[in-house]
Write an enzyme that holds these catalytic residues in place. Structure first.
Site, mmCIF file in Angstrom:
data_model
loop_
_atom_site.group_PDB
_atom_site.id
_atom_site.type_symbol
_atom_site.label_atom_id
_atom_site.label_comp_id
_atom_site.label_asym_id
_atom_site.label_seq_id
_atom_site.Cartn_x
_atom_site.Cartn_y
_atom_site.Cartn_z
ATOM 1 N N PRO A 182 0.880 -1.197 6.362
ATOM 2 C CA PRO A 182 -0.148 -0.817 5.393
ATOM 3 C C PRO A 182 0.195 -1.041 3.926
ATOM 4 O O PRO A 182 0.301 -0.098 3.134
ATOM 5 C CB PRO A 182 -0.345 0.671 5.692
ATOM 6 C CG PRO A 182 0.989 1.134 6.170
ATOM 7 C CD PRO A 182 1.560 -0.017 6.951
ATOM 8 N N CYS A 183 0.330 -2.311 3.545
ATOM 9 C CA CYS A 183 0.584 -2.607 2.136
ATOM 10 C C CYS A 183 -0.625 -2.238 1.271
ATOM 11 O O CYS A 183 -0.503 -2.118 0.050
ATOM 12 C CB CYS A 183 0.954 -4.074 1.951
ATOM 13 S SG CYS A 183 -0.263 -5.249 2.579
ATOM 14 N N HIS A 184 -1.790 -2.038 1.912
ATOM 15 C CA HIS A 184 -2.982 -1.645 1.158
ATOM 16 C C HIS A 184 -2.859 -0.234 0.584
ATOM 17 O O HIS A 184 -3.633 0.149 -0.287
ATOM 18 C CB HIS A 184 -4.231 -1.725 2.050
ATOM 19 C CG HIS A 184 -4.156 -0.865 3.276
ATOM 20 N ND1 HIS A 184 -3.562 -1.296 4.449
ATOM 21 C CD2 HIS A 184 -4.588 0.399 3.525
ATOM 22 C CE1 HIS A 184 -3.647 -0.335 5.366
ATOM 23 N NE2 HIS A 184 -4.259 0.706 4.828
#
Length: 272
Positions: free
Chosen positions: A240-242
């Protein structure tokens, strides 16, 4: 005059959010406090802060949660104290990483088999690429598939989802955490793998800064290197780089479009 007016509105909204984050105020409640329609307020706030009011509530909540966790509170106690419903809001996908360096990945050479397929997600169509070991790429465009085909031109590519790809497809369809681990077959440097593993520790509906990630890997001065590693994350959403934003609260860039990053985080804050 308009900019001053907006500043006063935003300042009043931010103070309200910080004073009432335990109540997890929704858009309408915050908009009413500043005497604007929720649609007008949403536009004004996003233009000023770069993120939605809901995302900012989550950011403030996370900062308080981190403070409580540092004081020794359990995750369950913390989740209730910051206004979340319980550990389910701090839970995420069950991920298992099979990591290898670029050299190790390359050594599989012409015997390497890739499987791929297109799936539908709430954030648009996505391409999954996997090996027998696990998913090596999940992207919201076709560029990654073409790049891998170019890099491994002797490999065999079959358009057919395997077990891990089907687990991801099922997850997006039903939003239920799989009982079987989703395996990732990651190619990256040891530093990149370390950063990507740290991203997996960010709970759903929460946002951290690049500086936070650097501190998580015990390398607080490596903020820029962390940003570079995050930008090279090959697996959208599952890693989850978001959920990583700038220290000033601005949402920042996203490999698969900055608007999609806002949409994903907004969706998670409601669904998860």
């Amino acid at each position: 005059m308009e900019n001053i007016y907006h500043y006063d509105i935003i300042a009043k909204a931010i103070k309200f959010i910080k004073d009432h984050y335990e109540e997890q105020p929704d858009l309408e409640k915050i908009a009413n406090h500043v005497n604007l329609s929720k649609f007008h307020f949403q536009r004004v706030f996003k233009k000023w802060a770069g993120i939605s009011p809901k995302d900012y509530v989550q950011f403030v909540t996370l900062e308080k949660a981190k403070e409580l966790l540092r004081k020794g509170q359990s995750t369950l106690e913390t989740s209730y104290n910051v206004g979340l419903s319980g550990n389910s809001r701090l839970h995420d996908l069950f991920i298992k990483i099979e990591a290898c360096t670029p050299g190790e990945f390359q050594k599989r050479g012409k015997n390497l088999k890739f499987y791929f397929g297109e799936i539908e997600t709430p954030f648009g169509s996505a391409i999954i690429i996997e090996t027998k070991k696990g998913i090596c790429n999940l992207s919201f465009d076709n560029l990654s598939l073409e790049k891998i085909k170019s890099e491994y031109h002797q490999a065999i590519f079959t358009k057919e989802l395997q077990s891990n790809g089907k687990l991801v497809q099922e997850y997006f369809k039903n939003w239920k955490i799989p009982t079987t681990p989703i395996n990732l077959d990651l190619q990256g440097t040891s530093f990149q793998i370390q950063v990507w593993k740290a991203l997996l520790q960010i709970p759903s509906s929460n946002l951290l800064s690049y500086k936070d990630i650097a501190e998580m890997i015990s390398n607080p001065k490596a903020v820029r290197a962390v940003g570079s590693a995050i930008g090279k994350n090959p697996i959208a959403y599952l890693i989850p780089c978001h959920r990583v934003i700038k220290s000033d609260g601005n949402m920042g860039n996203y490999r698969w479009n900055a608007d999609r990053k806002i949409i994903i985080n907004s969706y998670e804050s409601v669904k998860l």
